[in-house]
Design an enzyme around this catalytic site. Structure first.
Site, short mmCIF file in Angstrom:
data_model
loop_
_atom_site.label_atom_id
_atom_site.label_comp_id
_atom_site.label_asym_id
_atom_site.label_seq_id
_atom_site.Cartn_x
_atom_site.Cartn_y
_atom_site.Cartn_z
N ARG A 58 27.13 45.03 3.69
CA ARG A 58 26.64 46.00 2.72
C ARG A 58 26.19 47.32 3.36
NH1 ARG A 58 26.33 40.98 0.88
NH2 ARG A 58 25.88 40.68 3.08
N THR A 59 25.33 47.24 4.36
CA THR A 59 24.74 48.47 4.91
C THR A 59 25.80 49.33 5.59
OG1 THR A 59 22.79 47.12 5.33
CG2 THR A 59 22.82 49.30 6.32
N LYS A 86 30.27 46.27 28.89
CA LYS A 86 30.28 46.36 30.37
C LYS A 86 28.87 46.52 30.90
CE LYS A 86 34.51 49.06 30.01
NZ LYS A 86 34.94 50.45 30.14
N ARG A 108 21.96 50.11 13.61
CA ARG A 108 21.43 48.75 13.35
C ARG A 108 21.42 48.03 14.69
NH1 ARG A 108 23.01 44.33 8.88
NH2 ARG A 108 21.61 45.71 7.74
N HIS A 137 13.81 47.62 7.54
CA HIS A 137 15.12 47.95 6.98
C HIS A 137 14.84 48.95 5.86
CE1 HIS A 137 19.19 47.79 5.79
NE2 HIS A 137 19.39 46.49 5.65
N1 CP Z 1 21.29 43.77 2.96
C1 CP Z 1 21.91 43.93 4.14
O1 CP Z 1 21.39 44.55 5.07
O2 CP Z 1 23.16 43.37 4.19
P1 CP Z 1 24.15 43.50 5.43
O3 CP Z 1 23.53 42.74 6.57
O4 CP Z 1 25.46 42.92 4.98
O5 CP Z 1 24.25 44.95 5.77
#
Ligand code: CP
Length: 312
Positions: A58-59, A86, A108, A137
């Site tokens: 999603r993100t 590496k 992320r 998040h």
């Molecule tokens: N909600 C969320 O962060 O989903 P993903 O890990 O798929 O990005």
């Protein structure tokens, strides 16, 4: 009006005025995604790098779509085929990518604080936290707030129950902080083994009793049991977990009639949520995903704004 800070690293450091600005801007951007041609030139000439050191559906997709809809140039940095494999460090990776002059780096990372580290060492460009370890998040909490406000007229006083694996959830932390900033009544619920002892610091009610959390709730946010982060056994069996903390129709009946059910995804069907509820009338799970695009468009726009053309 731009955001107060250069980076978006967490909800904790985000003023309420910025939260409201992001949500109102996201509302205005939603219409773009309903057009036959889903693209505006707003961020033409801007460059965004997406660095995902952890899997994401999603993100990652919604950041990429948001960037394309605003006409930014985006690069999806693939960790597996990069020199990270590496042994190149996060800071060296960031410094090298920064030399190519991106405007924003979206990151992320499995380590809490990784986006903060990048912002400190590679601060020429703006950094957006797309989820760091078990910490925060922020863009998820913002899209969740937008979804709640779509269904409820007033955030103040709403009873929001956040249920599940709280310990390993950056979504729970960002949501608790954001919802308290917007004056909601937040209940945190899960097995004692999966709730950090210090979670009350966020001004939330903590209970191990799902019935208490669900009673007259306006919003129920279910969380995934994050097996990939669990280094030990936190509950005897999936069956027992579901019996005590899984959401099914019978338990949901304790909440208000107009309750909405949320989940950040990915869902473990039959572990924390019954498919009947996940796919039922109260579920707004796919609306959350839809709002993710608008919220990320709003954030990128507010961080960069329209580019001024220069000619030679
Ligand atoms: N909600 C969320 O962060 O989903 P993903 O890990 O798929 O990005």
């Amino acid at each position: 009006m731009p955001l107060t800070g250069k980076h978006l690293l967490g909800i904790a450091g985000l003023p309420v005025a910025d939260i409201e600005l992001i949500l109102s801007t996201a509302r205005s951007f939603r219409e773009i995604s309903t057009r036959p041609i889903k693209k505006v030139p707003t961020l033409r000439g801007r460059t965004i790098m997406n660095l995902f050191f952890e899997p994401s559906t999603r993100t990652r997709s919604s950041f990429e779509i948001a960037e394309k809809r605003l006409s930014a140039d985006s690069l999806n940095f693939s960790v597996g085929t990069s020199s990270v494999s590496k042994g190149e460090s996060l800071i060296d990776t960031g410094l090298n990518l920064q030399s190519m002059k991106p405007d924003v780096i979206v990151v992320r990372h499995w380590a809490a604080g990784a986006p903060h580290l990048l912002a400190r060492y590679c601060g020429e460009c703006a950094v957006v936290n797309a989820g760091d370890g078990m910490h925060e998040h922020p863009t998820q909490a913002l899209l969740d707030a937008l979804t709640i406000e779509d269904h409820k007229s007033e955030m103040e006083g709403l009873k929001v129950a956040i249920v599940g694996d709280i310990t390993h959830s950056r979504v729970a932390r960002s949501n608790a902080i954001l919802l308290k900033k917007l004056k909601a009544e937040v209940w945190i619920c899960g097995p004692p083994t999966l709730i950090p002892v210090d979670f009350e610091q966020y001004g939330v009610q903590v209970t191990y009793d799902l019935e208490k959390a669900l009673a007259e709730a306006d919003v129920v946010m279910m969380l995934r049991t994050q097996l990939e982060r669990q280094k030990e056994v936190f509950y005897p069996s999936v069956k027992e977990y579901f019996n005590l903390y899984g959401l099914d129709r019978k338990k949901l009946a304790l909440a208000k009639k107009d309750v909405i059910v949320m989940h950040p995804g990915p869902i473990n069907r039959g572990v924390e949520i019954d498919p009947d509820v996940a796919d039922g009338d109260c579920s707004v799970i796919l609306e959350q995903v839809n709002n993710g695009v608008a919220v990320r468009m709003a954030i990128l726009y507010l961080m960069m704004g329209p580019v001024e053309e220069t000619t030679r």
